[in-house]
Design a protein around this motif. Structure first.
Motif, PDB file in Angstrom:
ATOM      1  N   LEU A  81       0.841  -1.186   0.000  1.00  0.00           N
ATOM      2  CA  LEU A  81       0.000   0.000   0.000  1.00  0.00           C
ATOM      3  C   LEU A  81       0.883   1.246   0.000  1.00  0.00           C
ATOM      4  N   LYS A  82       0.278   2.397  -0.270  1.00  0.00           N
ATOM      5  CA  LYS A  82       1.041   3.633  -0.347  1.00  0.00           C
ATOM      6  C   LYS A  82       0.625   4.574   0.791  1.00  0.00           C
ATOM      7  N   PRO A  83       1.567   4.982   1.616  1.00  0.00           N
ATOM      8  CA  PRO A  83       1.228   5.919   2.683  1.00  0.00           C
ATOM      9  C   PRO A  83       1.123   7.357   2.175  1.00  0.00           C
ATOM     10  N   ILE A  84       0.106   8.065   2.651  1.00  0.00           N
ATOM     11  CA  ILE A  84       0.042   9.522   2.504  1.00  0.00           C
ATOM     12  C   ILE A  84       0.464  10.055   3.865  1.00  0.00           C
ATOM     13  N   PHE A  85       1.723  10.432   3.971  1.00  0.00           N
ATOM     14  CA  PHE A  85       2.309  10.800   5.253  1.00  0.00           C
ATOM     15  C   PHE A  85       2.121  12.288   5.506  1.00  0.00           C
ATOM     16  N   CYS A  86       1.413  12.608   6.593  1.00  0.00           N
ATOM     17  CA  CYS A  86       1.099  13.999   6.915  1.00  0.00           C
ATOM     18  C   CYS A  86       2.144  14.579   7.858  1.00  0.00           C
ATOM     19  N   CYS A  87       2.477  15.817   7.606  1.00  0.00           N
ATOM     20  CA  CYS A  87       3.384  16.549   8.478  1.00  0.00           C
ATOM     21  C   CYS A  87       2.930  18.006   8.504  1.00  0.00           C
ATOM     22  N   GLY A  88       3.396  18.753   9.495  1.00  0.00           N
ATOM     23  CA  GLY A  88       2.986  20.149   9.565  1.00  0.00           C
ATOM     24  C   GLY A  88       3.045  20.667  10.981  1.00  0.00           C
ATOM     25  N   VAL A  93       3.665   9.321  -0.468  1.00  0.00           N
ATOM     26  CA  VAL A  93       3.152  10.661  -0.773  1.00  0.00           C
ATOM     27  C   VAL A  93       3.210  11.459   0.523  1.00  0.00           C
ATOM     28  N   ILE A  94       3.651  12.687   0.457  1.00  0.00           N
ATOM     29  CA  ILE A  94       3.681  13.554   1.636  1.00  0.00           C
ATOM     30  C   ILE A  94       2.571  14.587   1.534  1.00  0.00           C
ATOM     31  N   ALA A  95       1.895  14.833   2.639  1.00  0.00           N
ATOM     32  CA  ALA A  95       0.875  15.889   2.697  1.00  0.00           C
ATOM     33  C   ALA A  95       1.281  16.886   3.773  1.00  0.00           C
ATOM     34  N   TYR A  96       1.466  18.132   3.374  1.00  0.00           N
ATOM     35  CA  TYR A  96       1.817  19.175   4.335  1.00  0.00           C
ATOM     36  C   TYR A  96       0.555  19.834   4.865  1.00  0.00           C
ATOM     37  N   ILE A 140       3.929  15.969  -3.273  1.00  0.00           N
ATOM     38  CA  ILE A 140       3.686  16.645  -2.004  1.00  0.00           C
ATOM     39  C   ILE A 140       2.358  17.389  -2.114  1.00  0.00           C
ATOM     40  N   LEU A 141       1.403  17.005  -1.288  1.00  0.00           N
ATOM     41  CA  LEU A 141       0.057  17.573  -1.318  1.00  0.00           C
ATOM     42  C   LEU A 141      -0.097  18.645  -0.247  1.00  0.00           C
TER      43      LEU A 141
END
Length: 252
Positions: free
Chosen positions: A123-130, A165-168, A210-211
């Motif tokens: 699976l693909k992680p959408i990794f959130c940071c912020g 995938v990174i989500a800011y 990066i989303l």
């Protein structure tokens, strides 16, 4: 060329019937996705199987879960494993959302374990940071986000990173009445990409999607998505209204 992605995070909203109607309305909106563009729908756990049945025959549309547990299996009542998500056809898993970090005290260390399990199951992680407001006010947001990346992602190989995938999420601009400008979003996205380049090289950084996860809506999506390092959005409230979500997708 890196993927352009709009992901809708329903959070804890909608009944099954309402969710089914929402997906059908989105699919009926006449969205024409080009190569490299994806729409991801992140439903609550009970709706994943139904959502998969509605999305699976529509190219460019993918299913996400909103979380998973940090252990493979076992006596963890109420939790859901990455393996379970794989078995029902999930494609992406959102990890480290600001609400999970804040309300459930998820640590960078626990998120590193989740990332590993998600990737191990294909699976693909959408990794959130912020950063929260106090960090932004102190102008230490770069250091804050860099630590999140380092402690949760930097153990990965360059090959593994290709599926991340990174989500800011500028936490200070979500539900507070404050607004992050397109320039502020671009600045942080560029910083994240530079951090990845420093660790994994320029090619890896250029291939990373990066989303932006800071309350994107139809009125600002086009400006945000036109920023060179913003590759789409992780959409909250606007993902619950088919017309709004479709308008955001069309902003590509």
């Amino acid at each position: 060329m890196r993927k352009k992605i709009v992901a809708g995070n329903w959070k804890m909203n909608l009944t099954l019937a309402q969710g089914e109607q929402l997906i059908n309305d989105i699919l009926a909106a006449g969205l024409k996705l080009e190569e490299g563009q994806e729409v991801v729908v992140a439903t609550p756990f009970p709706y994943l199987t139904k959502a998969k049945s509605l999305l699976q025959h529509h190219p460019g549309f993918y299913l996400a879960a909103q979380n998973c547990y940090s252990e493979k299996s076992g006596a963890f009542t109420g939790e859901v494993s990455a393996e379970m998500l794989k078995s029902v056809g999930v494609d992406y898993v959102i990890l480290g959302h600001s609400e999970r970090r804040e309300y459930f005290k998820e640590s960078n260390e626990a998120l590193a374990k989740k990332v590993d399990l998600v990737l191990a199951n294909g699976l693909k992680p959408i990794f959130c940071c912020g950063e929260p407001l106090e960090v932004r006010q102190a102008e230490t947001q770069n250091e804050y986000v860099a630590k999140q990346l380092e402690e949760s992602l930097y153990h990965l190989t360059a090959e593994q990173l290709k599926d991340v995938v990174i989500a800011y999420e500028p936490i200070w601009a979500i539900g507070t009445g404050l607004t992050a400008s397109a320039q502020q979003a671009q600045d942080m996205h560029a910083f994240i990409r530079a951090q990845i380049a420093g660790k994994y090289g320029r090619e890896a950084a250029l291939g990373l999607s990066i989303l932006y996860g800071g309350s994107a809506k139809p009125s600002n999506a086009k400006e945000l998505f036109s920023s060179p390092d913003v590759d789409g959005g992780l959409i909250g409230g606007a993902s619950l209204v088919a017309a709004d979500f479709a308008a955001i997708v069309k902003s590509f």
